[in-house]
Design a protein around this motif. Structure first.
Motif, short mmCIF file in Angstrom:
data_model
loop_
_atom_site.label_atom_id
_atom_site.label_comp_id
_atom_site.label_asym_id
_atom_site.label_seq_id
_atom_site.Cartn_x
_atom_site.Cartn_y
_atom_site.Cartn_z
N LEU A 1 0.89 -1.34 0.15
CA LEU A 1 -0.37 0.06 0.33
C LEU A 1 1.13 1.17 0.29
O LEU A 1 1.75 1.40 0.99
N HIS A 2 0.71 2.27 -1.44
CA HIS A 2 1.05 3.23 -0.95
C HIS A 2 0.64 4.03 -0.84
O HIS A 2 -0.19 4.77 -1.53
N TYR A 3 0.89 5.49 0.42
CA TYR A 3 0.38 6.60 0.32
C TYR A 3 0.75 7.88 -0.97
O TYR A 3 1.77 7.87 -1.34
N GLY A 4 -0.41 7.80 -1.01
CA GLY A 4 -0.11 9.35 -2.33
C GLY A 4 -0.63 10.74 -1.68
O GLY A 4 -1.67 10.93 -1.04
N THR A 5 0.89 11.74 -1.54
CA THR A 5 0.32 12.29 -0.70
C THR A 5 -0.19 13.86 -0.55
O THR A 5 -1.71 14.07 -0.16
N PHE A 6 -0.31 14.26 -2.34
CA PHE A 6 -1.16 15.04 -2.80
C PHE A 6 -2.14 14.73 -3.48
O PHE A 6 -3.50 15.81 -3.31
N ASP A 7 -2.57 13.47 -3.99
CA ASP A 7 -4.51 13.44 -4.25
C ASP A 7 -5.12 13.34 -3.12
O ASP A 7 -6.26 13.73 -2.88
N TYR A 8 -4.38 12.86 -2.27
CA TYR A 8 -5.28 12.24 -1.09
C TYR A 8 -6.01 13.60 -0.62
O TYR A 8 -6.68 13.94 -0.03
N SER A 9 -4.84 14.02 0.04
CA SER A 9 -4.29 15.54 0.69
C SER A 9 -5.70 16.73 -0.25
O SER A 9 -6.53 17.22 0.97
N ALA A 10 -5.67 16.76 -1.20
CA ALA A 10 -6.48 17.73 -1.81
C ALA A 10 -8.04 17.46 -1.55
O ALA A 10 -8.31 18.30 -1.74
N ALA A 11 -8.43 15.84 -1.68
CA ALA A 11 -9.61 15.27 -1.85
C ALA A 11 -9.89 15.71 -0.67
O ALA A 11 -11.15 16.41 -0.33
N LEU A 12 -9.25 16.41 0.55
CA LEU A 12 -9.70 16.55 2.05
C LEU A 12 -10.41 18.08 1.71
O LEU A 12 -10.39 19.23 2.55
N GLY A 13 -9.54 19.04 0.79
CA GLY A 13 -9.06 19.89 0.55
C GLY A 13 -8.67 20.91 1.50
O GLY A 13 -8.13 22.21 1.12
N VAL A 14 -7.24 20.31 1.66
CA VAL A 14 -5.98 20.58 2.14
C VAL A 14 -5.33 21.04 1.64
O VAL A 14 -5.29 21.35 0.06
N SER A 15 -4.78 22.61 2.18
CA SER A 15 -4.41 23.74 0.92
C SER A 15 -3.29 23.60 0.76
O SER A 15 -2.44 22.49 0.88
N ALA A 16 -2.38 24.08 -0.37
CA ALA A 16 -1.34 23.14 -1.00
C ALA A 16 -0.06 23.33 -0.32
O ALA A 16 0.80 22.76 -0.14
N ALA A 17 -0.13 24.56 0.38
CA ALA A 17 0.99 24.68 1.16
C ALA A 17 0.95 23.82 2.11
O ALA A 17 2.30 24.00 3.44
N TYR A 18 0.21 23.37 2.98
CA TYR A 18 -0.10 22.11 3.45
C TYR A 18 0.26 20.81 3.36
O TYR A 18 -0.49 20.36 4.50
N GLN A 19 0.06 20.07 1.92
CA GLN A 19 -0.12 19.29 1.68
C GLN A 19 1.01 17.94 2.35
O GLN A 19 2.60 19.08 1.07
N SER A 20 1.26 17.65 3.11
CA SER A 20 2.71 16.82 3.44
C SER A 20 2.44 15.52 4.20
O SER A 20 1.64 15.25 4.83
N PRO A 21 3.44 14.96 3.56
CA PRO A 21 2.95 13.48 5.12
C PRO A 21 2.86 13.87 6.11
O PRO A 21 3.24 12.26 7.06
N ALA A 22 3.45 14.72 6.38
CA ALA A 22 3.50 14.73 7.78
C ALA A 22 1.58 15.40 8.49
O ALA A 22 1.78 16.01 9.91
N HIS A 23 1.25 15.94 7.82
CA HIS A 23 -0.10 16.20 7.92
C HIS A 23 -0.72 15.35 9.13
O HIS A 23 -0.74 14.51 8.30
N PRO A 24 -1.60 16.22 9.80
CA PRO A 24 -2.63 15.52 10.83
C PRO A 24 -3.34 13.86 9.39
O PRO A 24 -3.65 12.87 10.32
#
Length: 425
Positions: A252-275
Protein backbone atom coordinates in the motif's frame (compact mmCIF):
# COMPACT_ATOMS: atom_id res chain seq x y z
CA UNK A 1 7.87 -41.20 41.17
CA UNK A 2 5.63 -38.14 40.68
CA UNK A 3 2.11 -38.88 39.52
CA UNK A 4 0.96 -37.38 36.25
CA UNK A 5 -1.24 -34.36 37.02
CA UNK A 6 -4.85 -34.73 35.96
CA UNK A 7 -7.41 -32.11 34.98
CA UNK A 8 -11.15 -32.24 34.75
CA UNK A 9 -11.64 -31.65 31.02
CA UNK A 10 -12.02 -34.70 28.88
CA UNK A 11 -10.78 -35.26 25.33
CA UNK A 12 -14.09 -34.03 23.93
CA UNK A 13 -13.40 -30.53 25.24
CA UNK A 14 -10.15 -30.35 23.30
CA UNK A 15 -11.58 -31.72 20.07
CA UNK A 16 -14.66 -29.54 20.49
CA UNK A 17 -12.56 -26.39 20.73
CA UNK A 18 -10.60 -27.43 17.65
CA UNK A 19 -13.78 -28.09 15.70
CA UNK A 20 -15.40 -24.83 16.76
CA UNK A 21 -12.34 -22.78 15.81
CA UNK A 22 -11.35 -24.64 12.64
CA UNK A 23 -12.84 -21.95 10.41
CA UNK A 24 -11.15 -19.22 12.46
CA UNK A 25 -7.81 -21.02 12.20
CA UNK A 26 -8.17 -21.25 8.43
CA UNK A 27 -9.20 -17.60 8.15
CA UNK A 28 -6.27 -16.34 10.22
CA UNK A 29 -3.79 -18.45 8.26
CA UNK A 30 -5.11 -17.16 4.94
CA UNK A 31 -5.76 -13.51 5.79
CA UNK A 32 -2.85 -12.90 8.16
CA UNK A 33 0.06 -15.09 7.02
CA UNK A 34 2.60 -12.66 8.50
CA UNK A 35 5.78 -11.24 7.05
CA UNK A 36 7.03 -13.49 4.26
CA UNK A 37 10.58 -12.18 4.42
CA UNK A 38 10.46 -10.28 1.12
CA UNK A 39 13.08 -7.53 1.08
CA UNK A 40 11.72 -4.00 0.83
CA UNK A 41 13.32 -1.01 -0.87
CA UNK A 42 13.83 2.13 1.20
CA UNK A 43 12.29 4.30 -1.49
CA UNK A 44 10.57 4.47 -4.86
CA UNK A 45 11.58 6.95 -7.55
CA UNK A 46 8.96 8.01 -10.10
CA UNK A 47 9.96 9.31 -13.53
CA UNK A 48 7.81 10.00 -16.60
CA UNK A 49 7.85 6.83 -18.68
CA UNK A 50 9.14 8.60 -21.79
CA UNK A 51 12.08 10.03 -19.82
CA UNK A 52 13.44 6.63 -18.79
CA UNK A 53 16.78 5.52 -20.18
CA UNK A 54 19.12 2.76 -19.10
CA UNK A 55 21.54 5.42 -17.86
CA UNK A 56 18.98 7.20 -15.65
CA UNK A 57 19.82 5.50 -12.30
CA UNK A 58 23.54 6.23 -12.66
CA UNK A 59 22.73 9.76 -13.80
CA UNK A 60 20.65 10.37 -10.67
CA UNK A 61 23.54 9.13 -8.55
CA UNK A 62 25.98 11.42 -10.38
CA UNK A 63 23.71 14.45 -10.01
CA UNK A 64 23.21 13.75 -6.30
CA UNK A 65 26.97 13.42 -5.78
CA UNK A 66 27.65 16.65 -7.65
CA UNK A 67 25.04 18.50 -5.58
CA UNK A 68 26.65 17.24 -2.38
CA UNK A 69 30.09 18.30 -3.57
CA UNK A 70 28.80 21.76 -4.43
CA UNK A 71 27.54 22.16 -0.86
CA UNK A 72 30.49 20.90 1.14
CA UNK A 73 30.17 17.13 0.84
CA UNK A 74 28.37 14.36 2.69
CA UNK A 75 30.14 14.80 6.01
CA UNK A 76 29.14 18.45 6.14
CA UNK A 77 25.54 17.55 5.36
CA UNK A 78 25.52 14.93 8.13
CA UNK A 79 26.86 17.46 10.62
CA UNK A 80 24.31 20.06 9.59
CA UNK A 81 21.55 17.52 10.08
CA UNK A 82 22.68 16.93 13.66
CA UNK A 83 24.58 13.66 13.38
CA UNK A 84 27.43 13.21 15.84
CA UNK A 85 30.99 12.94 14.59
CA UNK A 86 30.98 9.20 15.30
CA UNK A 87 27.69 8.65 13.49
CA UNK A 88 28.82 10.83 10.58
CA UNK A 89 31.95 8.71 10.26
CA UNK A 90 29.79 5.61 9.83
CA UNK A 91 27.03 7.10 7.68
CA UNK A 92 28.83 9.40 5.21
CA UNK A 93 30.97 6.70 3.50
CA UNK A 94 27.92 4.49 3.15
CA UNK A 95 25.94 7.29 1.52
CA UNK A 96 28.76 8.03 -0.92
CA UNK A 97 29.08 4.34 -1.82
CA UNK A 98 25.33 4.01 -2.29
CA UNK A 99 25.16 6.98 -4.64
CA UNK A 100 28.00 5.51 -6.67
CA UNK A 101 26.82 1.91 -6.87
CA UNK A 102 23.03 1.76 -6.46
CA UNK A 103 21.45 5.18 -6.12
CA UNK A 104 17.91 4.09 -7.02
CA UNK A 105 16.52 0.99 -5.34
CA UNK A 106 13.03 0.98 -6.83
CA UNK A 107 12.11 2.74 -10.06
CA UNK A 108 8.62 3.31 -11.40
CA UNK A 109 8.04 4.40 -14.99
CA UNK A 110 5.01 6.62 -14.74
CA UNK A 111 2.24 6.57 -17.34
CA UNK A 112 -0.18 8.34 -15.02
CA UNK A 113 0.04 11.84 -13.49
CA UNK A 114 3.71 12.24 -14.40
CA UNK A 115 2.95 11.39 -18.04
CA UNK A 116 -0.54 12.64 -18.84
CA UNK A 117 -2.61 12.12 -21.99
CA UNK A 118 -0.42 12.12 -25.08
CA UNK A 119 -2.71 10.23 -27.40
CA UNK A 120 -3.02 6.53 -28.04
CA UNK A 121 -0.29 6.08 -30.63
CA UNK A 122 2.29 7.99 -28.60
CA UNK A 123 1.55 6.08 -25.40
CA UNK A 124 1.60 2.75 -27.24
CA UNK A 125 5.04 3.56 -28.59
CA UNK A 126 6.30 4.76 -25.21
CA UNK A 127 5.03 1.60 -23.48
CA UNK A 128 6.90 -0.62 -25.94
CA UNK A 129 10.06 1.49 -25.86
CA UNK A 130 10.12 1.70 -22.06
CA UNK A 131 9.62 -2.05 -21.62
CA UNK A 132 12.30 -2.79 -24.23
CA UNK A 133 14.74 -0.57 -22.37
CA UNK A 134 13.85 -2.19 -19.04
CA UNK A 135 14.46 -5.64 -20.52
CA UNK A 136 17.88 -4.61 -21.81
CA UNK A 137 18.79 -2.96 -18.52
CA UNK A 138 17.81 -6.05 -16.55
CA UNK A 139 19.80 -8.25 -18.91
CA UNK A 140 22.97 -6.16 -18.61
CA UNK A 141 22.64 -5.63 -14.85
CA UNK A 142 22.13 -1.86 -14.88
CA UNK A 143 18.46 -1.86 -13.82
CA UNK A 144 17.51 -1.20 -10.19
CA UNK A 145 16.61 -4.26 -8.13
CA UNK A 146 12.92 -3.30 -8.38
CA UNK A 147 11.48 -1.72 -11.52
CA UNK A 148 8.08 -1.44 -13.14
CA UNK A 149 5.29 0.87 -14.20
CA UNK A 150 2.41 2.89 -12.86
CA UNK A 151 -0.35 2.80 -15.46
CA UNK A 152 -3.49 4.89 -15.61
CA UNK A 153 -6.18 4.09 -13.04
CA UNK A 154 -9.26 1.92 -13.52
CA UNK A 155 -11.73 4.79 -13.38
CA UNK A 156 -13.99 4.90 -16.43
CA UNK A 157 -12.24 7.75 -18.22
CA UNK A 158 -8.78 6.12 -18.25
CA UNK A 159 -9.57 2.42 -17.80
CA UNK A 160 -9.11 1.19 -21.36
CA UNK A 161 -5.95 3.26 -21.86
CA UNK A 162 -4.42 2.00 -18.61
CA UNK A 163 -5.17 -1.65 -19.36
CA UNK A 164 -3.70 -1.37 -22.86
CA UNK A 165 -0.49 0.20 -21.55
CA UNK A 166 -0.15 -2.54 -18.95
CA UNK A 167 -0.75 -5.22 -21.61
CA UNK A 168 1.80 -3.73 -24.02
CA UNK A 169 4.42 -3.23 -21.30
CA UNK A 170 4.14 -6.79 -19.96
CA UNK A 171 3.94 -8.34 -23.43
CA UNK A 172 7.05 -6.47 -24.58
CA UNK A 173 8.94 -7.70 -21.52
CA UNK A 174 7.89 -11.27 -22.30
CA UNK A 175 9.00 -10.84 -25.91
CA UNK A 176 12.42 -9.66 -24.70
CA UNK A 177 13.40 -12.37 -22.25
CA UNK A 178 10.57 -12.58 -19.72
CA UNK A 179 9.28 -10.71 -16.70
CA UNK A 180 12.03 -9.51 -14.34
CA UNK A 181 12.09 -10.94 -10.83
CA UNK A 182 11.88 -7.40 -9.50
CA UNK A 183 8.90 -6.36 -11.62
CA UNK A 184 6.51 -4.03 -9.79
CA UNK A 185 3.09 -2.91 -11.01
CA UNK A 186 1.40 0.08 -9.38
CA UNK A 187 -2.38 0.55 -9.49
CA UNK A 188 -3.14 4.22 -8.74
CA UNK A 189 -6.15 6.15 -7.42
CA UNK A 190 -7.98 3.14 -6.02
CA UNK A 191 -11.29 4.24 -4.53
CA UNK A 192 -13.27 1.00 -4.24
CA UNK A 193 -12.66 -2.65 -3.47
CA UNK A 194 -14.22 -3.53 -6.83
CA UNK A 195 -11.29 -1.87 -8.61
CA UNK A 196 -8.91 -4.20 -6.79
CA UNK A 197 -11.13 -7.14 -7.72
CA UNK A 198 -11.03 -6.03 -11.36
CA UNK A 199 -7.24 -5.83 -11.21
CA UNK A 200 -7.06 -9.36 -9.80
CA UNK A 201 -9.17 -10.58 -12.71
CA UNK A 202 -6.99 -8.74 -15.23
CA UNK A 203 -3.86 -10.30 -13.75
CA UNK A 204 -5.36 -13.79 -13.86
CA UNK A 205 -6.56 -13.34 -17.45
CA UNK A 206 -3.16 -12.07 -18.54
CA UNK A 207 -1.42 -15.02 -16.88
CA UNK A 208 -3.67 -17.46 -18.73
CA UNK A 209 -3.20 -15.68 -22.05
CA UNK A 210 0.58 -15.46 -21.67
CA UNK A 211 1.11 -18.91 -20.20
CA UNK A 212 2.41 -17.54 -16.90
CA UNK A 213 2.08 -19.37 -13.58
CA UNK A 214 -1.03 -18.43 -11.63
CA UNK A 215 -0.22 -15.71 -9.11
CA UNK A 216 2.89 -14.47 -10.94
CA UNK A 217 1.54 -10.92 -11.23
CA UNK A 218 1.20 -8.85 -8.07
CA UNK A 219 0.54 -5.14 -7.68
CA UNK A 220 0.76 -2.20 -5.33
CA UNK A 221 -2.34 -0.25 -4.36
CA UNK A 222 -1.93 3.50 -4.18
CA UNK A 223 -4.04 5.01 -1.43
CA UNK A 224 -4.89 8.41 -2.87
CA UNK A 225 -8.62 8.75 -2.20
CA UNK A 226 -10.50 9.21 1.10
CA UNK A 227 -13.07 6.69 -0.15
CA UNK A 228 -10.55 3.88 0.32
CA UNK A 229 -9.92 4.91 3.93
CA UNK A 230 -13.55 5.33 5.06
CA UNK A 231 -16.30 4.11 2.76
CA UNK A 232 -19.86 5.31 2.38
CA UNK A 233 -21.01 2.42 4.57
CA UNK A 234 -18.70 3.46 7.41
CA UNK A 235 -16.20 0.63 6.89
CA UNK A 236 -12.50 0.82 6.05
CA UNK A 237 -12.33 -0.44 2.46
CA UNK A 238 -8.51 -0.46 2.51
CA UNK A 239 -8.64 -3.57 4.70
CA UNK A 240 -11.17 -5.25 2.43
CA UNK A 241 -9.04 -4.32 -0.58
CA UNK A 242 -6.13 -6.36 0.75
CA UNK A 243 -8.41 -9.37 1.23
CA UNK A 244 -9.96 -8.86 -2.21
CA UNK A 245 -6.48 -8.90 -3.68
CA UNK A 246 -6.36 -12.66 -3.19
CA UNK A 247 -2.68 -12.58 -2.30
CA UNK A 248 -1.72 -10.30 -5.18
CA UNK A 249 -1.53 -6.99 -3.28
CA UNK A 250 2.15 -6.51 -2.49
CA UNK A 251 2.08 -3.03 -0.94
CA UNK A 252 0.00 0.00 0.00
CA UNK A 253 1.50 3.35 -1.06
CA UNK A 254 0.23 6.59 0.40
CA UNK A 255 -0.31 9.33 -2.20
CA UNK A 256 0.38 12.62 -0.46
CA UNK A 257 -0.99 15.14 -2.91
CA UNK A 258 -4.09 13.51 -4.37
CA UNK A 259 -5.25 12.42 -0.92
CA UNK A 260 -4.60 15.81 0.67
CA UNK A 261 -6.27 17.69 -2.17
CA UNK A 262 -9.34 15.45 -1.94
CA UNK A 263 -9.73 16.55 1.68
CA UNK A 264 -9.41 20.21 0.79
CA UNK A 265 -5.98 20.67 2.35
CA UNK A 266 -4.40 23.85 0.98
CA UNK A 267 -1.40 23.29 -1.28
CA UNK A 268 1.01 24.93 1.17
CA UNK A 269 0.12 22.38 3.85
CA UNK A 270 0.07 19.18 1.81
CA UNK A 271 2.70 17.00 3.46
CA UNK A 272 3.29 13.44 4.68
CA UNK A 273 3.36 15.01 8.17
CA UNK A 274 -0.14 16.55 7.98
CA UNK A 275 -2.59 15.11 10.56
CA UNK A 276 -4.85 13.97 7.72
CA UNK A 277 -1.95 11.98 6.29
CA UNK A 278 -1.23 10.42 9.69
CA UNK A 279 -4.86 9.32 10.02
CA UNK A 280 -4.84 7.62 6.62
CA UNK A 281 -1.47 5.99 7.18
CA UNK A 282 -2.44 4.67 10.58
CA UNK A 283 -5.50 3.01 9.07
CA UNK A 284 -3.33 1.59 6.29
CA UNK A 285 -0.93 0.29 8.93
CA UNK A 286 -3.67 -1.45 10.89
CA UNK A 287 -5.19 -2.90 7.72
CA UNK A 288 -1.84 -4.30 6.56
CA UNK A 289 -0.71 -5.67 9.93
CA UNK A 290 -0.05 -9.38 9.74
CA UNK A 291 -0.91 -9.63 6.05
CA UNK A 292 2.63 -9.44 4.66
CA UNK A 293 1.67 -6.33 2.64
CA UNK A 294 4.38 -3.65 2.68
CA UNK A 295 3.72 0.03 3.41
CA UNK A 296 5.17 3.10 1.76
CA UNK A 297 4.86 6.73 2.75
CA UNK A 298 4.45 9.51 0.21
CA UNK A 299 6.76 12.32 -0.84
CA UNK A 300 7.59 15.97 -0.52
CA UNK A 301 7.45 18.27 -3.54
CA UNK A 302 9.99 20.65 -2.05
CA UNK A 303 13.09 20.12 -4.17
CA UNK A 304 16.72 20.89 -3.19
CA UNK A 305 17.31 23.38 -5.98
CA UNK A 306 18.22 27.05 -6.20
CA UNK A 307 20.64 28.89 -3.93
CA UNK A 308 22.42 27.35 -0.95
CA UNK A 309 19.77 28.44 1.53
CA UNK A 310 16.99 26.83 -0.50
CA UNK A 311 18.93 23.59 -1.02
CA UNK A 312 19.78 23.18 2.65
CA UNK A 313 16.24 24.02 3.75
CA UNK A 314 14.87 21.36 1.39
CA UNK A 315 17.43 18.85 2.65
CA UNK A 316 16.47 19.49 6.27
CA UNK A 317 12.79 19.12 5.46
CA UNK A 318 13.27 15.89 3.51
CA UNK A 319 15.61 14.40 6.10
CA UNK A 320 13.15 15.12 8.91
CA UNK A 321 10.23 13.65 6.95
CA UNK A 322 12.16 10.45 6.18
CA UNK A 323 13.20 10.12 9.81
CA UNK A 324 9.63 10.75 10.94
CA UNK A 325 8.35 7.99 8.65
CA UNK A 326 10.95 5.52 9.89
CA UNK A 327 10.04 6.18 13.51
CA UNK A 328 6.41 5.48 12.62
CA UNK A 329 7.26 2.14 10.97
CA UNK A 330 6.95 3.37 7.40
CA UNK A 331 10.21 2.05 6.00
CA UNK A 332 9.74 3.19 2.42
CA UNK A 333 8.80 6.48 0.74
CA UNK A 334 8.82 8.27 -2.60
CA UNK A 335 11.64 10.45 -3.91
CA UNK A 336 11.06 12.93 -6.71
CA UNK A 337 14.50 14.44 -7.45
CA UNK A 338 18.17 13.32 -7.47
CA UNK A 339 18.79 15.81 -4.67
CA UNK A 340 16.48 13.81 -2.41
CA UNK A 341 18.80 10.79 -2.53
CA UNK A 342 21.46 12.14 -0.12
CA UNK A 343 18.98 12.89 2.64
CA UNK A 344 17.07 9.66 2.01
CA UNK A 345 20.19 7.66 2.68
CA UNK A 346 21.58 9.86 5.47
CA UNK A 347 18.29 9.58 7.37
CA UNK A 348 17.90 5.85 6.71
CA UNK A 349 21.46 4.83 7.55
CA UNK A 350 21.53 7.04 10.64
CA UNK A 351 18.22 5.58 11.87
CA UNK A 352 19.63 2.05 11.89
CA UNK A 353 23.19 2.88 12.97
CA UNK A 354 22.00 5.08 15.80
CA UNK A 355 19.73 2.41 17.24
CA UNK A 356 21.95 -0.58 16.47
CA UNK A 357 23.94 -0.83 19.73
CA UNK A 358 20.87 -0.75 21.98
CA UNK A 359 18.82 -3.07 19.78
CA UNK A 360 21.64 -5.62 19.50
CA UNK A 361 22.28 -5.51 23.25
CA UNK A 362 18.60 -6.01 24.07
CA UNK A 363 18.35 -8.97 21.69
CA UNK A 364 21.52 -10.50 23.10
CA UNK A 365 20.05 -10.12 26.60
CA UNK A 366 16.80 -11.74 25.50
CA UNK A 367 18.80 -14.68 24.14
CA UNK A 368 20.64 -14.92 27.43
CA UNK A 369 24.14 -14.09 26.28
CA UNK A 370 24.35 -10.86 28.31
CA UNK A 371 22.48 -9.28 31.19
CA UNK A 372 20.24 -6.28 30.78
CA UNK A 373 17.98 -4.07 32.85
CA UNK A 374 15.12 -4.65 30.38
CA UNK A 375 12.95 -7.77 30.33
CA UNK A 376 11.69 -8.09 26.77
CA UNK A 377 8.88 -10.36 25.63
CA UNK A 378 8.92 -12.52 22.47
CA UNK A 379 6.96 -9.89 20.51
CA UNK A 380 9.61 -7.27 21.30
CA UNK A 381 12.37 -9.72 20.40
CA UNK A 382 10.69 -10.14 17.01
CA UNK A 383 10.63 -6.37 16.55
CA UNK A 384 14.31 -6.11 17.54
CA UNK A 385 15.28 -8.84 15.07
CA UNK A 386 13.27 -7.18 12.30
CA UNK A 387 14.91 -3.85 13.01
CA UNK A 388 18.37 -5.40 12.75
CA UNK A 389 17.45 -7.23 9.56
CA UNK A 390 16.21 -4.02 7.97
CA UNK A 391 19.45 -2.31 8.94
CA UNK A 392 21.45 -5.12 7.36
CA UNK A 393 19.22 -5.22 4.29
CA UNK A 394 19.61 -1.53 3.45
CA UNK A 395 23.36 -1.53 4.05
CA UNK A 396 23.42 0.53 7.23
CA UNK A 397 24.76 -2.37 9.31
CA UNK A 398 27.04 -5.22 8.29
CA UNK A 399 25.92 -8.81 8.81
CA UNK A 400 29.18 -9.64 10.60
CA UNK A 401 28.73 -6.58 12.79
CA UNK A 402 25.26 -7.75 13.82
CA UNK A 403 26.47 -11.28 14.51
CA UNK A 404 29.29 -10.02 16.71
CA UNK A 405 26.91 -7.84 18.71
CA UNK A 406 24.06 -10.35 19.12
CA UNK A 407 25.82 -13.71 19.01
CA UNK A 408 23.54 -15.03 16.25
CA UNK A 409 23.80 -15.08 12.47
CA UNK A 410 21.36 -13.68 9.92
CA UNK A 411 19.53 -17.00 9.54
CA UNK A 412 18.81 -17.04 13.28
CA UNK A 413 17.69 -13.41 13.12
CA UNK A 414 15.25 -14.44 10.39
CA UNK A 415 13.85 -17.17 12.61
CA UNK A 416 13.49 -14.77 15.52
CA UNK A 417 11.83 -12.15 13.32
CA UNK A 418 9.44 -14.64 11.74
CA UNK A 419 8.99 -17.67 14.00
CA UNK A 420 7.16 -19.61 11.28
CA UNK A 421 9.83 -18.77 8.71
CA UNK A 422 11.77 -21.71 7.31
CA UNK A 423 15.10 -21.16 5.54
CA UNK A 424 15.12 -22.55 2.03
CA UNK A 425 17.97 -24.27 0.25
Amino acid sequence: MTATPTGRLGAAAYTGADAHLAATDAFLAAAYPGDDGRPQPVHTVYVPADAYTAELPAEWGRRATELLAAHGGTEKLCAELGLSAELTGAVAPRVDAKLASGPIEDLRLDFEDGYGDRGGEVEDADAVRAATTVARSVADGTAPRWIGLRFKCLEAATRARGIRTLDLFLSTLLDHGGLPDGLVITLPKVSTVSQVEAMVTLCAEYERAAGLPAGRLRFEVQVETPQLIVGADGTAPVAAAIAAGDGRVSALHYGTFDYSAALGVSAAYQSPAHPAADFAKQLMQVAAAGTGVHLSDGSTNVLPTGDAEAVHAAWRLHHDLVRRSLERAYYQGWDMHPGHLPTRYVATFAFYREGFPAAAARLAAYLGSVESGIMDEPATARALARYLLRGIGCGAVGAEEATAATGVDVARLEQLARPRWEPTA
